[in-house]
Motif scaffolding. Structure first.
Motif, PDB file in Angstrom:
ATOM      1  N   LYS A   7       0.837  -1.204   0.000  1.00 34.84           N
ATOM      2  CA  LYS A   7       0.000   0.000   0.000  1.00 34.84           C
ATOM      3  C   LYS A   7       0.871   1.253   0.000  1.00 34.84           C
ATOM      4  CE  LYS A   7      -2.218   3.491   2.181  1.00 34.84           C
ATOM      5  NZ  LYS A   7      -1.870   4.452   3.215  1.00 34.84           N
ATOM      6  N   GLY A 151      -8.320   8.555   5.614  1.00 34.43           N
ATOM      7  CA  GLY A 151      -7.182   7.661   5.860  1.00 34.43           C
ATOM      8  C   GLY A 151      -7.517   6.203   5.557  1.00 34.43           C
ATOM      9  N   ASP A 154      -5.573   2.603   4.260  1.00 33.53           N
ATOM     10  CA  ASP A 154      -4.967   1.597   5.145  1.00 33.53           C
ATOM     11  C   ASP A 154      -5.951   0.457   5.394  1.00 33.53           C
ATOM     12  OD1 ASP A 154      -2.601   3.008   5.481  1.00 33.53           O
ATOM     13  OD2 ASP A 154      -3.318   4.077   7.256  1.00 33.53           O
TER      14      ASP A 154
HETATM   15 MG    MG Z   1      -2.820   7.804   4.913  1.00 30.92          MG
END
Ligand code: MG
Ligand code: ASP
Length: 403
Positions: A7, A151, A154
């Protein structure tokens, strides 16, 4: 040969130059014989810009359309990474949320991944191709585009690691791992080689923003080991793994601090059942999170004092809710919003006696007064005057030999 999720976060794909660099890292992993699913964030700053655009239209921008808008950033980077890999002579293809599909449940902006179809991607990577998947995106059962929280790339990476049963989940980011404290502010902070999910959650909720907390939480539930690595250096990163696989030589793993707390004290509150509930119920109804709570009996035994902490931005609201709360009586209320919270975190604490005392003594030696204290199995937090924050963190690094 391993099956891996790689990632890349927003700064790692923040410019065309960086995208080319990330593509080279991916190619190298591919050349080593690994089967790869690559997950990408939007280019750094893109999601924030898109949010600003929506606000330019309306503060109440339609939620369905907001998800269509915000997830576009990840579509851009998926195509650029796959295209860059093709250009390097590697077979690669992007797969958008609805093409896989990545099925989510829950409301717009905050959906959860519940299912993914694995067959097509598995066939593709077995035939030597690299699958590139946009993070953060999903699609609801009714076919609407969703996003899974800020975010959230993730969380996409962790969900893929789990559902595709990959051998590893590697998070490439702009720092080379998790540190015992913020290395920009505390130069003596040290990189941690191995950290447990629980410790990581404590540290990230306390300010070490390396990975999204809910992604760490799902990794913990699925027992999925995570490797945090730097896109820009070759240094070893940090492994986030099950506590049972860590040999604790130190009681304390990290020292976290937050500088946006406020402390509110109610003096002379009636001491009878239900008082604390009456104080905190309106706060929770108004989405004000209360962190530490301390109650002590005042000298006459009939009254009690209650101290609690909230985020600084909520403190004024909390005070007015208490002032207008007819259910409670108190003599005085104080507020101090120039405080910070310092926490030592470590799974090794459980087996080491005297840590609490050592922490208090160390701060006392530095003439730092403790305004409130709370403890849990792997964490001890104290509230102190904000101006001593950095000193306290440094001092505790020395005391617990983290430097
Ligand atoms: Mg991030
Ligand atoms: N682009 C999204 C965000 O900025 C998701 C991510 O970067 O993980 O929140």
């Amino acid at each position: 040969m391993a099956k891996k999720v790689l990632k890349f976060g927003g700064t790692s794909v923040g410019s065309i130059k960086r995208i080319l660099h990330a593509a080279k890292i991916i190619k190298k992993e591919h050349d080593n014989g690994n089967k790869l699913i690559v997950v990408v964030s939007a280019m750094a700053g893109t999601t924030n810009n898109l949010i600003e655009h929506s606000k330019g239209i309306s503060k109440k921008f339609n939620k369905r359309e907001l998800d269509v808008l915000l997830t576009s950033g990840e579509q851009v980077t998926s195509a650029l990474i796959a295209g860059a890999l093709n250009d390097l002579g590697v077979k690669s293809k992007s797969w958008l949320n609805w093409q896989i599909p990545i099925i989510t449940e829950g409301e717009h902006s905050n959906a959860r991944i519940i299912h993914m179809n694995i067959k097509n991607i598995n066939d593709y990577i077995s035939s030597g191709g690299i699958a590139v998947v946009p993070g953060f995106q999903g699609v609801s059962k009714s076919g609407d585009i969703t996003s899974i929280g800020r975010g959230g790339s993730d969380a996409t990476a962790v969900a893929i690691a789990k559902i595709f049963q990959t051998d590893s989940c590697e998070i490439y980011t702009d720092v080379d791992g998790v540190y015992s404290s913020d290395p920009n502010k505390i130069p003596l902070a040290k990189k941690i080689d191995k950290i447990s999910y629980e410790e990581m959650l404590e540290l990230s909720s306390l300010g070490a923003k390396v990975m999204q907390s809910s992604a760490v939480q799902s990794a913990m539930m699925g027992d999925i080991p995570i490797q945090v690595k730097s896109t820009f250096t070759e240094r070893e990163g940090t492994e986030i793994i099950n506590q049972d696989n860590i040999d604790y030589t130190k009681a304390v793993t990290g020292v976290a601090y937050s500088k946006d707390d406020a402390k509110i004290t109610l003096l002379g509150v009636e001491d009878k059942p239900g008082v604390a509930a009456d104080v905190f119920e309106p706060l929770s109804r108004n989405q004000i999170n209360v962190d530490m709570v301390i109650q002590n009996i005042s000298t006459d035994g009939k009254k009690t004092d209650i101290t609690f902490t909230t985020k600084r931005q909520d403190s004024k609201n909390a005070i007015s809710l208490i002032e207008t709360n007819k259910k409670i009586k108190y003599e005085k209320m104080y507020m101090n919003d120039k405080v910070s919270k310092i926490s030592i975190v470590g799974a090794g604490m459980v087996a080491t006696p005297g840590i609490t005392f050592k922490m208090f003594r160390s701060l006392a030696d530095a003439n730092i007064n403790l305004l409130a204290i709370s403890t849990s199995e792997i964490k001890i937090s104290v509230i102190i005057d904000e101006k001593f924050t950095i000193d306290a963190v440094k001092k505790l690094h020395k005391t617990f030999k983290l430097d």
